[in-house]
Design an enzyme around this catalytic site. Structure first.
Site, PDB file in Angstrom:
ATOM      1  N   THR A 160      12.112 -36.879  -1.523  1.00 36.10           N
ATOM      2  CA  THR A 160      10.652 -36.881  -1.650  1.00 36.10           C
ATOM      3  C   THR A 160      10.125 -38.179  -2.251  1.00 36.10           C
ATOM      4  O   THR A 160       8.920 -38.396  -2.295  1.00 36.10           O
ATOM      5  CB  THR A 160      10.185 -35.696  -2.522  1.00 36.10           C
ATOM      6  OG1 THR A 160      10.871 -35.743  -3.784  1.00 36.10           O
ATOM      7  CG2 THR A 160      10.507 -34.364  -1.846  1.00 36.10           C
ATOM      8  N   HIS A 170      16.247 -39.844  -9.553  1.00 42.19           N
ATOM      9  CA  HIS A 170      15.762 -39.944 -10.931  1.00 42.19           C
ATOM     10  C   HIS A 170      16.749 -39.263 -11.885  1.00 42.19           C
ATOM     11  O   HIS A 170      17.802 -38.777 -11.457  1.00 42.19           O
ATOM     12  CB  HIS A 170      14.352 -39.366 -11.064  1.00 42.19           C
ATOM     13  CG  HIS A 170      14.198 -37.952 -10.576  1.00 42.19           C
ATOM     14  ND1 HIS A 170      14.841 -36.883 -11.159  1.00 42.19           N
ATOM     15  CD2 HIS A 170      13.465 -37.436  -9.549  1.00 42.19           C
ATOM     16  CE1 HIS A 170      14.524 -35.766 -10.524  1.00 42.19           C
ATOM     17  NE2 HIS A 170      13.696 -36.068  -9.547  1.00 42.19           N
ATOM     18  N   HIS A 200      18.159 -35.850 -11.043  1.00 41.61           N
ATOM     19  CA  HIS A 200      19.195 -35.882 -10.008  1.00 41.61           C
ATOM     20  C   HIS A 200      20.550 -36.288 -10.596  1.00 41.61           C
ATOM     21  O   HIS A 200      21.604 -35.886 -10.093  1.00 41.61           O
ATOM     22  CB  HIS A 200      18.845 -36.897  -8.923  1.00 41.61           C
ATOM     23  CG  HIS A 200      17.678 -36.518  -8.071  1.00 41.61           C
ATOM     24  ND1 HIS A 200      16.625 -37.376  -7.825  1.00 41.61           N
ATOM     25  CD2 HIS A 200      17.402 -35.380  -7.393  1.00 41.61           C
ATOM     26  CE1 HIS A 200      15.756 -36.791  -7.032  1.00 41.61           C
ATOM     27  NE2 HIS A 200      16.186 -35.576  -6.758  1.00 41.61           N
ATOM     28  N   LYS A 259       7.184 -25.679  -8.643  1.00 43.88           N
ATOM     29  CA  LYS A 259       5.950 -26.400  -8.356  1.00 43.88           C
ATOM     30  C   LYS A 259       4.760 -25.437  -8.383  1.00 43.88           C
ATOM     31  O   LYS A 259       4.828 -24.335  -7.847  1.00 43.88           O
ATOM     32  CB  LYS A 259       6.015 -27.068  -6.971  1.00 43.88           C
ATOM     33  CG  LYS A 259       7.083 -28.153  -6.868  1.00 43.88           C
ATOM     34  CD  LYS A 259       6.727 -29.339  -7.738  1.00 43.88           C
ATOM     35  CE  LYS A 259       7.809 -30.406  -7.709  1.00 43.88           C
ATOM     36  NZ  LYS A 259       7.519 -31.520  -8.607  1.00 43.88           N
ATOM     37  N   ARG A 290       3.861 -29.452  -2.229  1.00 44.88           N
ATOM     38  CA  ARG A 290       4.258 -30.851  -2.300  1.00 44.88           C
ATOM     39  C   ARG A 290       3.498 -31.692  -1.275  1.00 44.88           C
ATOM     40  O   ARG A 290       3.053 -31.188  -0.250  1.00 44.88           O
ATOM     41  CB  ARG A 290       5.764 -30.984  -2.022  1.00 44.88           C
ATOM     42  CG  ARG A 290       6.645 -30.411  -3.128  1.00 44.88           C
ATOM     43  CD  ARG A 290       8.102 -30.506  -2.723  1.00 44.88           C
ATOM     44  NE  ARG A 290       8.972 -29.863  -3.706  1.00 44.88           N
ATOM     45  CZ  ARG A 290       9.566 -30.499  -4.700  1.00 44.88           C
ATOM     46  NH1 ARG A 290       9.361 -31.785  -4.862  1.00 44.88           N
ATOM     47  NH2 ARG A 290      10.354 -29.860  -5.535  1.00 44.88           N
ATOM     48  N   GLN A 304      17.182 -23.574   3.714  1.00 46.85           N
ATOM     49  CA  GLN A 304      18.278 -23.959   2.815  1.00 46.85           C
ATOM     50  C   GLN A 304      19.478 -23.045   3.021  1.00 46.85           C
ATOM     51  O   GLN A 304      20.630 -23.500   2.979  1.00 46.85           O
ATOM     52  CB  GLN A 304      17.819 -23.910   1.356  1.00 46.85           C
ATOM     53  CG  GLN A 304      18.901 -24.400   0.391  1.00 46.85           C
ATOM     54  CD  GLN A 304      18.398 -24.629  -1.015  1.00 46.85           C
ATOM     55  OE1 GLN A 304      17.263 -25.051  -1.216  1.00 46.85           O
ATOM     56  NE2 GLN A 304      19.230 -24.361  -1.999  1.00 46.85           N
ATOM     57  N   ASP A 352      16.935 -23.946 -11.081  1.00 45.42           N
ATOM     58  CA  ASP A 352      15.718 -23.549 -10.371  1.00 45.42           C
ATOM     59  C   ASP A 352      15.997 -23.235  -8.899  1.00 45.42           C
ATOM     60  O   ASP A 352      15.131 -22.712  -8.194  1.00 45.42           O
ATOM     61  CB  ASP A 352      14.646 -24.635 -10.485  1.00 45.42           C
ATOM     62  CG  ASP A 352      15.106 -25.995  -9.962  1.00 45.42           C
ATOM     63  OD1 ASP A 352      16.324 -26.187  -9.752  1.00 45.42           O
ATOM     64  OD2 ASP A 352      14.254 -26.875  -9.771  1.00 45.42           O
ATOM     65  N   LYS A 368      11.094 -30.568 -20.214  1.00 48.81           N
ATOM     66  CA  LYS A 368      11.899 -31.294 -19.228  1.00 48.81           C
ATOM     67  C   LYS A 368      12.069 -32.744 -19.664  1.00 48.81           C
ATOM     68  O   LYS A 368      11.110 -33.416 -20.015  1.00 48.81           O
ATOM     69  CB  LYS A 368      11.230 -31.223 -17.854  1.00 48.81           C
ATOM     70  CG  LYS A 368      12.090 -31.805 -16.734  1.00 48.81           C
ATOM     71  CD  LYS A 368      11.432 -31.663 -15.364  1.00 48.81           C
ATOM     72  CE  LYS A 368      11.666 -30.285 -14.800  1.00 48.81           C
ATOM     73  NZ  LYS A 368      11.225 -30.216 -13.370  1.00 48.81           N
ATOM     74  N   LYS A 399      11.036 -37.843 -18.285  1.00 50.90           N
ATOM     75  CA  LYS A 399       9.657 -38.224 -17.988  1.00 50.90           C
ATOM     76  C   LYS A 399       9.214 -39.303 -18.966  1.00 50.90           C
ATOM     77  O   LYS A 399       9.428 -39.189 -20.170  1.00 50.90           O
ATOM     78  CB  LYS A 399       8.719 -37.015 -18.111  1.00 50.90           C
ATOM     79  CG  LYS A 399       8.954 -35.940 -17.054  1.00 50.90           C
ATOM     80  CD  LYS A 399       8.475 -36.387 -15.689  1.00 50.90           C
ATOM     81  CE  LYS A 399       8.619 -35.270 -14.672  1.00 50.90           C
ATOM     82  NZ  LYS A 399       8.210 -35.715 -13.323  1.00 50.90           N
ATOM     83  N   THR A 400       8.577 -40.345 -18.444  1.00 47.31           N
ATOM     84  CA  THR A 400       8.029 -41.407 -19.281  1.00 47.31           C
ATOM     85  C   THR A 400       6.518 -41.434 -19.076  1.00 47.31           C
ATOM     86  O   THR A 400       5.978 -40.705 -18.245  1.00 47.31           O
ATOM     87  CB  THR A 400       8.618 -42.776 -18.885  1.00 47.31           C
ATOM     88  OG1 THR A 400       8.091 -43.152 -17.603  1.00 47.31           O
ATOM     89  CG2 THR A 400      10.140 -42.721 -18.800  1.00 47.31           C
TER      90      THR A 400
END
Length: 405
Positions: A40, A45, A48, A82, A86, A171, A192, A227, A230-231
């Protein structure tokens, strides 16, 4: 010690479909397993990276990973975790992102001589006949059970599209296809994904009358459940063009004391004896553990040389030693000299907005070198630059070097 024992000891394992059977399988056989990655974005990141580390541990134990790029599933979008649908990407964007994923994961997984496979579910999902899929696969899915799944349940109040509702079926079909093509008997993923993984394992058992298994691992969260990764700019990317090695290093250098041991266990290959020793350090000594964590994770992602540069830059900024060269550097045009400081910083992306800059100044959190900025209308003048650069600090820990092009 089997690889399952290793994964448990290091804190990866969350849930298993058939615990005893999986334990016996991983201890006594060499299996093929897979983890799916929907492209996506154009980079993996930090979230992952947990999954990539699991793949690496499994491969080191002799099992064969399949790194599955979700070129087909990304066309639909995973509703898991989510609150809104998306963003829809074009097939070209998805394909381009998938190529970047391939380049990045090759640093950690050995794809030579069939030791691992790199596949794309677009190769089969985009060729499916819809009516055939409904008859062959859809007949085995209970709508009631699907709606009860966590990945759908939290979306029902805000609205769940029929497009996304198909994600679990797709999936699950991936798992069935990989079972048939590659004798893949285990799907792994973040916790998740539990509902989706469970559905896939059940589909294989129904369609093929053979065992298939699922295992999820814990998401990368802080000790209080937030989580990680994240910045203020968004995700903590593995691509150095999106998150510089210095920024990446600093993120792990500044984790909370309570999260150091967990991060060392999940994100490095340090022996657990060393992980526990470092995690037990307290007060000022815990900073030693944080430096080791930051260096080891940055070394894995960006290599030894970039990790050393990031470490040196951090020492220069915070300890008064080392080189500043690896600190985040932003070039400005000569024509910006004489402009208002906040205008320049906002245009350079050092502050998100001028209003945020004014707030920062009011709170005493903006510095040029060692000098606190007090004037919101201050001009950026040439005399502020020493040896061609100017050090800008936000708060206690965020530094940037301004240089004139």
């Amino acid at each position: 010690m089997s690889v399952l024992d290793t994964l448990r000891e290091r804190g990866y394992v969350a849930q298993l479909t058939h615990e005893d059977e999986i334990a016996e399988l991983l201890a006594n056989e060499k299996i093929t397993f897979y983890i799916g990655f929907d492209p996506t974005a154009d980079s993996l990141h930090a979230g992952h990276f947990i999954q990539v580390m699991v793949m690496a541990h499994m491969q080191q134990a002799g099992h064969r990973p399949i790194f599955l790029i979700g070129g087909g599933t990304t066309m639909v979008g995973d509703p898991s975790g989510k609150t809104d649908m998306r963003k829809m990407l074009t097939q070209e964007e998805i394909s381009r992102n998938g190529e970047r994923f391939k380049q990045q994961v090759s640093r950690f997984i050995d794809f030579s001589e069939d030791r691992a496979l790199l596949l794309n579910n677009a190769d089969w999902l985009l060729k499916l006949n819809y009516v055939e899929l409904l008859r062959e696969i859809g007949a085995h899915f209970s709508i009631n059970r699907m709606l009860a799944a966590e990945c759908y349940k939290q979306r029902l109040e805000r609205g769940l599209t029929f497009l996304e509702f198909n994600y679990m079926v797709m999936q699950s079909y991936d798992f069935l296809e990989l079972f048939r093509r590659c004798n893949c008997v285990l799907q792994m993923g973040g916790d998740d994904q539990w509902s989706n993984i469970l559905a896939g394992a059940n589909l294989i058992r129904v369609k093929e009358a053979k065992p298939a298994f699922g295992l999820t691992f814990n998401l990368l969260t802080t000790s209080d459940g937030r989580k990680m990764g994240k910045t203020e700019k968004g995700a903590l990317w593995l691509d150095p063009a999106k998150t510089s090695p210095y920024e990446f290093y600093q993120y792990w250098r500044n984790v909370d004391d309570a999260d150091v041991e967990k991060c060392l266990a999940l994100l490095t290959f340090l022996p657990m004896e060393e992980v526990r020793r470092l995690g037990a350090l307290r007060d000022q000594e815990i900073n030693t553990a944080k430096k080791i964590l930051a260096f080891e994770v940055t070394k894995l992602i960006h290599g030894q040389e970039e990790a050393a540069k990031a470490q040196q830059a951090a020492e220069a900024l915070f300890g008064g030693a080392g080189a500043l060269d690896a600190a985040p550097t932003v070039a400005i045009a000569p024509g910006q000299i004489g402009s208002k400081l906040l205008d320049v910083l906002a245009a350079a992306g050092i502050i998100p907005s001028k209003s945020e800059g004014r707030r920062l100044i009011q709170q005493g959190g903006l510095y040029l070198g060692d000098t606190k900025v007090a004037d919101q209308d201050m001009l950026l003048t040439a005399d502020l630059f020493q040896d061609g650069s100017l050090l800008v600090r936000k708060g206690k820990k965020t530094y940037h070097r301004l240089v004139i092009e």
